[in-house]
Design a protein around this motif. Structure first.
Motif, PDB file in Angstrom:
ATOM      1  N   THR A  51      -7.762  15.535  12.154  1.00 53.70           N
ATOM      2  CA  THR A  51      -6.970  15.873  13.331  1.00 53.70           C
ATOM      3  C   THR A  51      -5.694  16.572  12.885  1.00 53.70           C
ATOM      4  N   ASN A  52      -5.351  17.667  13.558  1.00 52.79           N
ATOM      5  CA  ASN A  52      -4.210  18.505  13.155  1.00 52.79           C
ATOM      6  C   ASN A  52      -4.387  19.017  11.728  1.00 52.79           C
ATOM      7  N   GLY A  53      -5.562  19.587  11.483  1.00 52.39           N
ATOM      8  CA  GLY A  53      -5.874  20.133  10.162  1.00 52.39           C
ATOM      9  C   GLY A  53      -6.871  19.272   9.423  1.00 52.39           C
ATOM     10  N   HIS A  54      -7.315  19.772   8.295  1.00 47.22           N
ATOM     11  CA  HIS A  54      -8.205  19.026   7.403  1.00 47.22           C
ATOM     12  C   HIS A  54      -7.393  18.599   6.180  1.00 47.22           C
ATOM     13  N   LYS A  55      -7.143  17.302   6.064  1.00 44.23           N
ATOM     14  CA  LYS A  55      -6.315  16.783   4.979  1.00 44.23           C
ATOM     15  C   LYS A  55      -7.007  15.598   4.314  1.00 44.23           C
ATOM     16  N   ILE A  56      -6.620  15.350   3.079  1.00 42.74           N
ATOM     17  CA  ILE A  56      -7.218  14.244   2.331  1.00 42.74           C
ATOM     18  C   ILE A  56      -6.140  13.576   1.496  1.00 42.74           C
ATOM     19  N   ALA A  57      -6.213  12.257   1.394  1.00 42.80           N
ATOM     20  CA  ALA A  57      -5.193  11.505   0.666  1.00 42.80           C
ATOM     21  C   ALA A  57      -5.821  10.305  -0.021  1.00 42.80           C
ATOM     22  N   ASN A  58      -5.180   9.867  -1.084  1.00 39.71           N
ATOM     23  CA  ASN A  58      -5.516   8.593  -1.705  1.00 39.71           C
ATOM     24  C   ASN A  58      -4.674   7.503  -1.053  1.00 39.71           C
ATOM     25  N   ILE A  59      -5.338   6.423  -0.644  1.00 38.39           N
ATOM     26  CA  ILE A  59      -4.633   5.241  -0.149  1.00 38.39           C
ATOM     27  C   ILE A  59      -4.774   4.166  -1.217  1.00 38.39           C
ATOM     28  N   ASN A  60      -3.642   3.703  -1.720  1.00 43.45           N
ATOM     29  CA  ASN A  60      -3.618   2.775  -2.854  1.00 43.45           C
ATOM     30  C   ASN A  60      -3.130   1.400  -2.401  1.00 43.45           C
ATOM     31  N   ALA A  61      -3.699   0.359  -2.959  1.00 37.58           N
ATOM     32  CA  ALA A  61      -3.359  -0.997  -2.538  1.00 37.58           C
ATOM     33  C   ALA A  61      -3.260  -1.936  -3.734  1.00 37.58           C
ATOM     34  N   VAL A  62      -2.263  -2.794  -3.679  1.00 40.51           N
ATOM     35  CA  VAL A  62      -2.098  -3.852  -4.682  1.00 40.51           C
ATOM     36  C   VAL A  62      -1.716  -5.139  -3.968  1.00 40.51           C
ATOM     37  N   LYS A  63      -2.365  -6.230  -4.334  1.00 43.92           N
ATOM     38  CA  LYS A  63      -1.959  -7.543  -3.843  1.00 43.92           C
ATOM     39  C   LYS A  63      -1.457  -8.351  -5.025  1.00 43.92           C
ATOM     40  N   LEU A  64      -0.162  -8.571  -5.052  1.00 46.12           N
ATOM     41  CA  LEU A  64       0.448  -9.345  -6.129  1.00 46.12           C
ATOM     42  C   LEU A  64       0.352 -10.832  -5.790  1.00 46.12           C
TER      43      LEU A  64
ATOM     44  N   THR B   1       0.843  -1.189   0.000  1.00 46.59           N
ATOM     45  CA  THR B   1       0.000   0.000   0.000  1.00 46.59           C
ATOM     46  C   THR B   1       0.881   1.243   0.000  1.00 46.59           C
ATOM     47  N   TRP B   2       0.298   2.366  -0.442  1.00 52.78           N
ATOM     48  CA  TRP B   2       1.033   3.634  -0.443  1.00 52.78           C
ATOM     49  C   TRP B   2       0.053   4.799  -0.534  1.00 52.78           C
ATOM     50  N   LEU B   3       0.562   5.996  -0.222  1.00 49.08           N
ATOM     51  CA  LEU B   3      -0.223   7.218  -0.287  1.00 49.08           C
ATOM     52  C   LEU B   3       0.081   7.970  -1.575  1.00 49.08           C
ATOM     53  N   SER B   4      -0.898   8.740  -2.052  1.00 48.97           N
ATOM     54  CA  SER B   4      -0.682   9.633  -3.191  1.00 48.97           C
ATOM     55  C   SER B   4      -1.688  10.780  -3.135  1.00 48.97           C
ATOM     56  N   SER B   5      -1.489  11.767  -3.991  1.00 49.35           N
ATOM     57  CA  SER B   5      -2.348  12.944  -3.989  1.00 49.35           C
ATOM     58  C   SER B   5      -3.718  12.656  -4.599  1.00 49.35           C
ATOM     59  N   PRO B   6      -4.782  13.145  -3.982  1.00 51.85           N
ATOM     60  CA  PRO B   6      -6.122  12.982  -4.563  1.00 51.85           C
ATOM     61  C   PRO B   6      -6.358  13.900  -5.758  1.00 51.85           C
ATOM     62  N   LEU B   7      -5.437  14.833  -6.004  1.00 49.70           N
ATOM     63  CA  LEU B   7      -5.586  15.736  -7.147  1.00 49.70           C
ATOM     64  C   LEU B   7      -5.155  15.088  -8.460  1.00 49.70           C
ATOM     65  N   SER B   8      -4.362  14.037  -8.368  1.00 47.32           N
ATOM     66  CA  SER B   8      -3.908  13.358  -9.579  1.00 47.32           C
ATOM     67  C   SER B   8      -5.002  12.428 -10.108  1.00 47.32           C
ATOM     68  N   GLU B   9      -5.316  12.554 -11.376  1.00 43.31           N
ATOM     69  CA  GLU B   9      -6.329  11.698 -11.987  1.00 43.31           C
ATOM     70  C   GLU B   9      -5.723  10.468 -12.651  1.00 43.31           C
TER      71      GLU B   9
END
Length: 325
Positions: A155-168, A118-126
């Motif tokens: 908590t500690n601000g208003h933030k948003i992120a994409n959480i991405n997951a791959v199971k190989l 899994t990893w994080l990325s920006s929600p602005l990227s399409e």
């Protein structure tokens, strides 16, 4: 006697991301029809934000600069009102191009032929998030698309992120692969992971206890020690973070107990009470670990080599604990 509480209008809007699309606020009549030419105000100072169009929608950039929670309401010329609505505005996580960070290797059903990443990325990227991987020495990449979930943190601000997951799956046992995650033109640096040996009789693993302290100096010291040796897997026995609604906490721990810190070691993350603090259903933890068995009182078991591991999530009732036991 009971009385129905109703308003002339309903007002709703999707969450807004700074740097993304303008806010679209929709106002409807009590009957559910679009309400045209209705004013929308900020509750704090009764500032006029604008008026709805013929479709009952107001598109505005009023909320495009500062994250937070804004209370708004609708009001017509005859003083017909809506209830107050909380419009949430978020700062986006990460690089707008979609480059990955906080890459994690999580538990999987079969460490011999699988990897759960899994990893994080920006929600602005399409751009579609994915992983490219190949055996060391090969020139041809294989590609697997990620499942992406957008999560909000308050908590500690208003933030948003994409959480991405791959199971190989279908990987070759005891084999080293190169990989990179992200999106086309914005991949992470190439790194390596190695699948487990089949029938391994001895295992080396580490256990890490409660590390919820926002100060990560102690955890950094532990990771430095771990990097002096090699391990087949690791276990964090719960309360990895202080508050599940704090994105910064997740990222710091993800870096330290993920690829950036301990490499491609599979981590078994037990659910402590703090994984539910700020996220009662543990939806964020489920996405971060790509593990659907994160409900309170839940349980599951896995095998790594010759070791059987049973995990029991935090529970608030004796019944949940009895069932797990």
């Amino acid at each position: 006697k009971s009385l129905d509480i109703a308003a002339t209008y309903t007002i709703k809007a999707d969450s807004v991301i700074i740097g993304g699309k303008d806010a679209v606020i929709n106002v409807k009549t009590a009957e559910g029809k679009p309400a045209a030419d209705v004013s929308v105000y900020l509750e704090e100072n009764d500032e006029l934000v604008g008026k709805t169009d013929e479709n009952g929608a107001l598109t505005t950039d009023r909320f495009s600069k500062t994250s937070g929670e804004y209370k708004i309401y609708a009001k017509d010329a005859e003083n017909g009102l809506s209830f107050v609505y909380k419009l949430k505005v978020y700062d986006p996580h990460g690089d707008k191009d979609g480059k990955a960070d906080a890459v994690r290797f999580n538990i999987t059903d079969d460490p011999v032929t699988q990897k759960n990443i899994t990893w994080l990325s920006s929600p602005l990227s399409e751009a579609k998030q994915q992983i490219q991987y190949r055996t060391v020495g090969s020139e041809e990449w294989k590609t697997a698309e990620a499942t992406t979930k957008k999560k909000e943190f308050t908590t500690n601000g208003h933030k948003i992120a994409n959480i991405n997951a791959v199971k190989l799956t279908g990987l070759t046992r005891d084999t080293t692969y190169e990989y990179q995650v992200g999106s086309e033109g914005a991949y992470s640096d190439v790194a390596e992971f190695t699948t487990d040996k089949a029938g391994r009789k001895n295992s080396r693993f580490f256990l890490i206890g409660d590390i919820q302290d926002p100060n990560k100096k102690n955890l950094e010291s532990i990771v430095n020690i771990l990097n002096k040796d090699k391990y087949d897997f690791g276990v964090q026995i719960g309360d990895a973070i202080d508050n599940a609604a704090d994105l910064g906490d997740w990222k710091e721990v993800g870096d330290l107990l993920g690829a950036k810190g301990v490499g491609s070691v599979d981590m078994i993350n037990v659910m402590g009470n703090h994984e539910y603090y700020g996220d009662a259903n543990a939806d964020i933890a489920a996405a971060m670990y790509n593990n659907p068995k994160t409900r309170e009182g839940g349980y599951y078991s896995i095998r790594y080599g010759n070791i059987y591991i049973a995990t029991i999530n935090f529970a608030t009732t004796k019944g949940q604990t009895r069932e797990a036991a």
